[in-house]
Scaffold this motif. Structure first.
Motif, PDB file in Angstrom:
ATOM      1  N   ASP A  55       0.876  -1.035   0.100  1.00 17.61           N
ATOM      2  CA  ASP A  55      -0.127   0.113  -0.254  1.00 17.61           C
ATOM      3  C   ASP A  55       0.990   1.394   0.025  1.00 17.61           C
ATOM      4  OD1 ASP A  55       1.038  -0.276   2.565  1.00 17.61           O
ATOM      5  OD2 ASP A  55      -0.781   0.124   3.626  1.00 17.61           O
ATOM      6  N   ARG A 106       2.328   4.754  -1.132  1.00 18.25           N
ATOM      7  CA  ARG A 106       1.348   5.642  -1.637  1.00 18.25           C
ATOM      8  C   ARG A 106       2.071   7.045  -1.868  1.00 18.25           C
ATOM      9  NH1 ARG A 106      -3.950   6.208  -2.935  1.00 18.25           N
ATOM     10  NH2 ARG A 106      -4.302   3.929  -2.038  1.00 18.25           N
ATOM     11  N   GLN A 147      -1.555   4.693  -5.649  1.00 20.34           N
ATOM     12  CA  GLN A 147      -1.017   3.532  -4.932  1.00 20.34           C
ATOM     13  C   GLN A 147       0.148   3.097  -5.912  1.00 20.34           C
ATOM     14  OE1 GLN A 147      -3.384   0.511  -3.306  1.00 20.34           O
ATOM     15  NE2 GLN A 147      -1.806  -1.121  -3.484  1.00 20.34           N
TER      16      GLN A 147
END
Length: 317
Positions: free
Chosen positions: A135, A137, A158
């Motif tokens: 994840d 980002r 992402q």
């Protein structure tokens, strides 16, 4: 005599093809114009270490405002609030802006750039010490006023590496190449990954593919006891990255030295001799580097510290 001098001045201006005397300032390749008051800034002496406050004792990212002369932006890593810290050249605080709707899982770098006529900050939530995150980002934030209370990202995306998850603490944006570069944190080398800047502004999940390899080797470079200890503890790993928009140089930061190459070299496999090694003063734990358009002679390096972060300016080479 005064009238004669005026004639000479006017003649010089018309010889330049202008209707009046123009400044010699030039825009960077990405279109950024140096701030009008950049020449009047009071900048610290080279190698003078400036102390930052406790909120930045875990400073992890540093970037120079492309439009506000004398403003450096900084972020702190995991466990700290999702804040942007504005810093003046003397190390004092110019503001602290909360990024609403963003989570600081492990903010590890910061980049500033001008895109489609607007200045942005990119916050890179890409730290991954165990190499497991799915994840990671990037947040794209219109550059706020340093006195603002809060701001909101325009978009986020992402990042998915095409091979496997990587720890990353170094990110840079090259508008001219439509590129966001992410440098892996590995002993003795850094793999460079690329994702599209314009694609990232579309949000969603964006792939980052390997495009280059930069060897991080000292080859007998002199170091004091403090740097020898850091080298023994951390080795040569990439902990920060910045581009010089004027010259096209790229800088990769390790805990002991700077590596200078060209932005175009980031997308190639380099040999050890293909980059220049630059020393900087001994710091507690260097974490990020910035190359301001408003400081034509300096490179700025930020470090963590137990009582507070620190900042140092070194000559640009």
């Amino acid at each position: 005599m005064i009238a004669l001098l005026r004639c000479f001045v006017l003649a010089g201006c018309f010889a330049l093809g202008t209707t009046g005397c123009q400044s010699t300032r030039t825009a960077a390749p990405d279109g950024t114009q140096p701030s009008s008051n950049a020449d009047s800034l009071e900048l610290p002496a080279f190698s003078k270490i400036l102390r930052l406050g406790r909120p930045l004792r875990e400073i992890s990212g540093l970037a120079a405002s492309p439009t506000k002369a004398g403003i450096l932006w900084a972020v702190a890593d995991s466990g700290n609030p999702p804040d942007l810290h504005a810093i003046r050249p003397d190390g004092s605080t110019a503001g602290r802006v909360r990024v609403e709707g963003a989570r600081n899982r492990d903010w590890e770098d910061l980049a500033a750039f001008t895109y489609r006529g607007r200045s942005y900050l990119l916050v890179a939530d890409v730290g991954d010490n165990r190499g497991r995150r799915r994840d990671c980002r990037l947040y794209f934030i219109p550059e706020p006023d340093p006195t603002a209370i809060s701001c909101v990202p325009e978009v986020s995306c992402q990042i998915a590496y095409t091979d496997r998850p990587h720890d990353c603490e170094a990110v840079a944006v090259d508008v001219a190449r439509d590129a966001i570069y992410l440098a892996s944190k590995e002993e003795g080398r850094s793999r460079i990954y690329l994702t599209s800047l314009s694609g990232a502004f579309g949000g969603g999940v964006r792939t980052a593919k390997p495009v280059g390899l930069v060897p991080l080797e000292l080859r007998g470079a002199p170091m004091g006891l403090g740097k020898l200890a850091r080298h023994a503890s951390f080795g040569q790993t990439a902990c920060g990255m910045a581009l010089d928009r004027t010259s096209g140089a790229a800088y990769l930061l390790s805990y002991t030295h700077l590596y200078r190459l060209t932005a175009g070299d980031l997308a190639t496999n380099l040999a050890p001799g293909d980059r220049k090694l630059i020393a900087y003063p001994s710091l507690y734990q260097a974490e990020s580097v910035a190359v301001p358009a408003w400081d034509r002679r300096g490179i700025w390096i930020a470090s963590e510290g137990k009582a507070g972060g620190s900042l140092v300016r070194i000559p640009r080479r």
